[in-house]
Enzyme design. Structure first.
Site: not given
Lengths: 220, 674, 251
Positions: B72, B365, B476
């Site tokens: 970022a 997850r 990402l």
């Protein structure tokens, strides 16, 4: 001029002069072999390469190549030592993939130069140089065969020459493919091929020289 | 700033009724999270069409500080530099290229639909919202999905060597929580390649002179002048000097606070301090309790351990997760009497495939992590500690051959072998969940502006796009979306009326005061001269966090945690020992400053977790689960972002709510079974 | 299997760039062979702090072998005696009970020591700034699939791009040369059609910056490749040479 002021440029000079000297050695070795088979033949070659304009010009070019190679080697080594910094590693180990010769090219080069000095004194000085200047009237500059027989007939001298050839072997096994690599003619497939070619070629070259020394030192 | 959507609510009150808001001031609502008008799919286009811009000549006169050089930060600094702003880029590492984004392995999502498998912007948006368990802001997530494709184009143009098919076109793989293959990857080093791409763009701007780099500099405070963020105080980590930097706007891109747990997959230097400095200066901290526990990490094995290593989620494409079906087998394996390869197929419990037939090993997850914990808690765990499960490639190797598996995951297998000293081609990997990412962070509106004007937060440092659980390969995407395609637009909307504001002098009283405060804090730390090392206290904090604020949270546990964190705080401020001097390089001082903030973050996390009486995504309150152990949300009470406002060092923070409205998506129970 | 070993560390301590450094010996007991080398150093530092001494300063961050921050020249090898790993992934099982382990900083004129084992590698950033990029602005680029790239080229570019910029190549090189680092970047971008356009300019700019910063030149010993934790091939150096020579011949 990029050949002088960039690191790759300087290396290109090293490579080109190095390859040129390998070419010279190849001719020299072929010529030497003649001595084993025929004294007359060898002497004819000596006469052909005596004080003729083309032989002199050739000698000058070879000398220039050698001098450039040596000067650039010293220059590059100076830069590299400076780049290494002041403090040295206390413990340093050579990775097994790294050839010993590659890290000792300067040392090998110095041995080669000492050998060259001796060789020039024993042969070139008494032959081509003598022919031009007439400095040694008692020596026949065209009877190279007799010079070889006399000089290498001494087994100690033959052994010294063999050591010299060994140094050349080490110097060239690295130098040959390294020159190709520096010129950029390499890739993943050719890397191992060039190394192999380099070893084979250098071995044949040095064997050719060694055979003559062994022949005159221990057999003839 | 009006607060209508975000309503004040004292922490102590913890009322769970609907806050009386919205209806009274609907106009002011837009000012808050600043979501543009119009249908979801047109909001971003509308925004861009109508936002204010800064003309090229004026850009040169505006300074922007960007703290952090991860995906970022680096992409934002580079893009802002390209536009002509004068950018000051700070990082704590010795080079911007080393920010922890570099460690991301598996890939980056985009809705390209190159595989013709039914992907679309809407589907990526939907998967992300659903994956986040309906706790993310719709408009932000839609925009994220919308710009995702441009990111891939941008990266390819920069020379990022993504994996390709033999035909020369880009390859994709699948990731958790999705039924399409939309993940672009570069071996197991996607984060590295993307960061190097952003870093090279940044390097280009440094050469051009639009960006100035400040490596090995750590932000220690935010400077506010007349209510706007106008600069930072930073410590030069080499000289120890405290330095002042002024700018027209400050962008925080400093990543997450996972290292509050001491052991995490974060880098040793990753920290939450910049976020806490902003928080202490008035920026809201949103959803601090939402931390992601990644299911596939190399298990903990000793007290000396400093960090946990992640094994990419991409491994779940071909790897199968299992534990022994029988307890006696698990016990024999733990005792070292039985090898996993000796166990017959019918004696293995592929519990993810059993519980979630539709998604199998590719469930999100949080689901995978909890399932692993459930099996281990029930006594089926393996490894010497019993806190591990198997990730097995035997069937993939049988199906594809070892060479294909090596080509896909070779570097990950090598890493595993180097750390564990076992060959994963021959014996299954041992894995266990570990703290990996924090969805919570500095609160931002649609423009990525925090509650302090002029202060922006991007990437993992903000809270915005992942709700209560982030999908794999989306970090990402979000980091680069914020940096390349969102902030460079939205920040202009703020800066457009700043063009007449001249550059600030760092000798203004606000700077002097901020520097004085920083020096006082450092002096206080240096003067404790206690007995304990920073790390030993950090480990203590980590144990508390993992035990009580980790994968399974309870009311009692969280209350215990709050107590214990207070004790740790006291211990730290009375007994820490920092050797050396403050005015020179001092690694222990750096760590101490960060730990001081981790302790505050730990407190805030526990507080937020205690407040949120529901289970959602990575936040699992054991009191709130379905009969078959799935997270049970309380949408009627907790469909909001909790925004915490600092009240002072010895006072509890106050929480405001940003209600979440779902217009394009029907909110439902997450289901990965069918 | 896990066991505990006792070791002696011989560590380079140096207060600052200008100050003289020296080795100092430390003995450590009961180090688990399962711990990583850096975790072992953590134990040492904990011990030093508890004894009121200054901890050993070393660079490290991700501890999973990718950020390139960790360095250390251990027993004569950058990143230690294990193959294909960075120091943070080196484990103590590679050492034996009673070993004396010598730990030195990277030693090269291009990487001055900051303190103890920490060196300044900002020269690498400067080389990158000289041209290690493709000149594209954000936005306005063609679709990612607009230009197909042969898989072999993409894979080779990826292999070159795995460089983590740790500087082990410079540390290993007896000439203190950064050619492997520079060539990896030049190679990666030269192999891709997007980077091809600026290939000549890039090779010249990055190489001249490398020379300017005082790094040595390449004598093809291959020590860099042998010690590189990411196995970057020296054929990249051949490609850099080729690109550079071609560019200069065209000028």
């Amino acid at each position: 001029m990029w050949l002088l002021n960039s690191s790759i440029g300087k290396k290109v000079v090293m490579s080109l002069t190095g390859l040129f000297l390998i070419l010279f050695l190849t001719f020299h070795m072929s010529m030497n072999l003649v001595a084993i088979f025929s004294a007359e033949g060898y002497n004819a070659v000596c006469e052909f390469l005596g004080a003729n304009w083309y032989a002199l010009a050739g000698t000058a070019v070879i000398a220039a190549g050698a001098v450039l190679h040596i000067l650039f080697a010293l220059w590059l080594t100076y830069i590299n030592r400076r780049a290494r910094g002041k403090d040295r590693y206390k413990v340093s180990e050579r990775p097994k993939e790294v050839e010993w010769a590659s890290q000792n090219m300067l040392v090998l080069g110095i041995i080669v130069v000492i050998g060259i000095a001796l060789h020039l004194y024993q042969f070139w000085f008494k032959m081509q140089f003598n022919e031009i200047t007439g400095i040694l009237p008692e020596v026949n500059p065209h009877d190279g065969y007799a010079l070889i027989a006399e000089t290498l007939g001494n087994p100690i001298m033959a052994v010294i020459y063999l050591v010299w050839f060994a140094a050349i072997w080490f110097h060239l096994t690295h130098g040959f493919w390294s020159a190709i690599q520096t010129l950029g003619w390499n890739n993943k497939i050719w890397l191992s091929r060039w190394k192999c070619i380099s070893n084979i070629y250098t071995t044949i070259l040095c064997l050719g020289f060694a055979v003559v020394a062994i022949y005159f030192g221990f057999i003839a | 700033m009006a607060k209508t959507d975000i309503t004040p609510e004292a922490m102590e009150a913890k009322t769970q009724q609907e806050a009386p808001q919205a209806a009274t001031q609907p106009a002011a609502k837009k000012i808050d999270s600043k979501i543009p008008e119009g249908p979801l799919a047109e909001k971003w286009t509308n925004y861009k069409s109508h936002q204010k811009l800064v003309n090229p000549a004026n850009k040169r006169r505006l300074d922007i500080i960007v703290v952090g050089t991860g995906l970022a930060g680096a992409s934002a600094a580079a893009s802002l530099g390209e536009m002509g702003f004068n950018v000051l880029s700070f990082c704590i590492q010795d080079s911007p290229r080393r920010a922890h984004s570099i460690a991301a392995q598996g890939g980056i999502n985009a809705a390209k639909n190159y595989q013709n498998d039914g992907d679309s912007v809407y589907r990526l948006f939907y998967d992300t919202i659903k994956g986040g368990d309906y706790r993310a802001r719709e408009a932000n997530v839609y925009r994220l999905a919308e710009v995702s494709n441009s990111i891939i184009d941008q990266c390819v143009a920069q020379g990022v060597p993504f994996a390709r098919e033999y035909g020369g076109l880009l390859d994709n793989r699948s990731f958790g929580g999705a039924q399409v293959s939309r993940t672009f990857y570069a071996k197991g080093q996607t984060g590295q390649q993307l960061l190097l791409g952003a870093y090279s763009a940044l390097s280009r701007q440094v050469k051009k002179g639009t960006v100035k780099l400040f490596p090995r500099h750590e932000m220690l405070d935010l400077v506010i002048i007349d209510g706007r963020a106008r600069g930072i105080i930073a410590r030069n980590l080499i000289t120890g000097k405290i330095e002042r930097y002024a700018a027209h706007a400050v962008v925080i891109a400093t990543g997450g606070y996972g290292r509050t747990f001491f052991l995490s997959t974060n880098a040793m230097g990753s920290n939450g301090s910049a976020a806490m400095q902003c928080y202490r200066k008035g920026a809201y901290f949103a959803n601090p309790a939402f931390a992601q526990i990644h299911p596939t990490c190399i298990p903990v094995h000793g007290e000396f351990q400093s960090k946990l290593t992640l094994m990419s989620e991409s491994l779940r494409n071909d790897g199968r997760i299992w534990v022994p079906k029988k307890k006696e087998d698990a016990e024999a394996i733990r005792a070292g009497k039985l090898k996993p390869t000796d166990l017959k197929e019918e004696d293995r419990d592929y519990y993810l495939e059993r519980r979630y037939p539709a998604f199998g090993n590719l469930v999100p997850r949080d689901v995978a992590s909890r399932a692993a914990k459930e099996r281990c808690d029930a006594g089926y765990g393996i490894g010497s500690t019993g806190l591990a499960v198997y990730l097995d490639f035997a069937s993939a190797i049988e199906r594809l051959g070892e060479d294909v598996v090596r080509a896909r995951y070779g570097n990950l297998f090598q890493m595993y072998e180097k750390i564990v000293d076992e060959n994963p081609y021959k014996t299954p990997m041992k894995i266990y969940p570990a703290i990996h990412y924090t969805m919570g962070g500095i609160w931002v509106d649609y423009e990525l502006s925090t509650s302090i004007p002029g202060l922006f937060a991007i990437g993992e440092a903000n809270f915005s796009d992942h709700g209560a659980n982030r999908l794999g390969a989306s970090a990402l995407m979000q980091g680069l979306a914020d940096g390349y395609f969102v902030l460079p637009y939205t920040i202009q909307n703020y800066l457009s009326d700043q063009i007449t504001v001249p550059r600030f002098s760092t000798s203004l009283p606000e700077f002097v005061q901020a520097e004085k405060d920083v020096n006082a804090r450092i002096a206080k730390l240096m003067n404790i001269k206690g007995k304990r090392s920073v790390d030993s206290i950090h480990k203590e904090l980590g144990h508390i966090m993992w035990e009580f604020v980790g994968m399974g949270r309870t009311k009692e546990g969280l209350e215990t945690a709050l107590e214990k964190i207070k004790e740790v705080k006291k211990e730290f401020w009375t007994n820490v020992h920092i050797p050396g001097e403050a005015d020179t390089l001092n690694v222990e001082l750096e760590k101490a400053l960060r730990l001081a903030d981790f302790i505050e973050i730990g407190h805030l996390m526990a507080l937020d977790a205690l407040n949120r009486n529901e289970s959602c995504g990575g936040h699992f309150r054991e009191e709130y689960q379905t009969p078959d152990g799935e997270a049970l949300r309380q949408d009627d009470k907790y469909m909001y972002v909790s925004c915490w406002e600092y009240q002072g060092d010895d006072k509890e923070p106050v929480m405001y709510k940003e209600e979440l409205k779902y217009e394009a998506i029907k909110v439902q129970q997450r289901n990965y079974k069918q | 299997m896990e066991k505990n070993i006792n070791i002696t560390l011989r560590i380079w301590r140096q207060k600052g760039p200008k100050e003289k450094g020296a080795f100092k010996e430390y003995s450590l007991q009961n180090i688990s062979t399962e711990s990583s080398f850096l975790e072992m150093l953590d134990v040492l530092n904990e011990q030093l702090i508890n004894n009121g001494e200054d901890p050993v300063v070393f660079d490290h961050d991700c501890r999973e072998g990718i950020c390139g921050m960790c360095s250390l020249y251990i027993n004569g090898h950058p990143h230690g005696p294990d193959e294909d790993v960075t120091t943070c992934q080196l484990h103590m099982r590679k050492f034996n009970d009673g070993d004396v382990i010598t730990v030195e900083p990277w030693r090269s004129a291009g990487f001055p020591v900051i303190r103890d084992l920490m060196v300044d590698r900002s020269a690498f950033d400067k080389i990158m700034q000289a041209g290690g990029y493709i000149s594209v602005n954000t936005g306005g680029v063609p679709d990612a699939n607009a230009i197909p790239i042969p898989k072999a080229n993409a894979d080779e570019a990826m292999d070159a791009a795995t460089c983590i910029g740790c500087g082990a190549c410079v540390a290993a090189c007896k000439n203190g040369s950064a050619m492997l680092f520079v060539s990896a970047k030049v190679s990666q971008l030269a192999l891709l059609p997007q980077g091809r356009i600026e290939a000549a300019r890039r090779a010249k700019a990055m190489l001249s910056k490398m020379d300017e910063l005082g790094f040595g030149n390449c004598t093809n010993t291959g020590a860099c490749e042998a010690e590189c934790p990411k196995n970057i091939s020296i054929t990249n150096i051949a490609r850099l040479n080729r690109e550079f020579i071609k560019a200069k011949l065209k000028d």
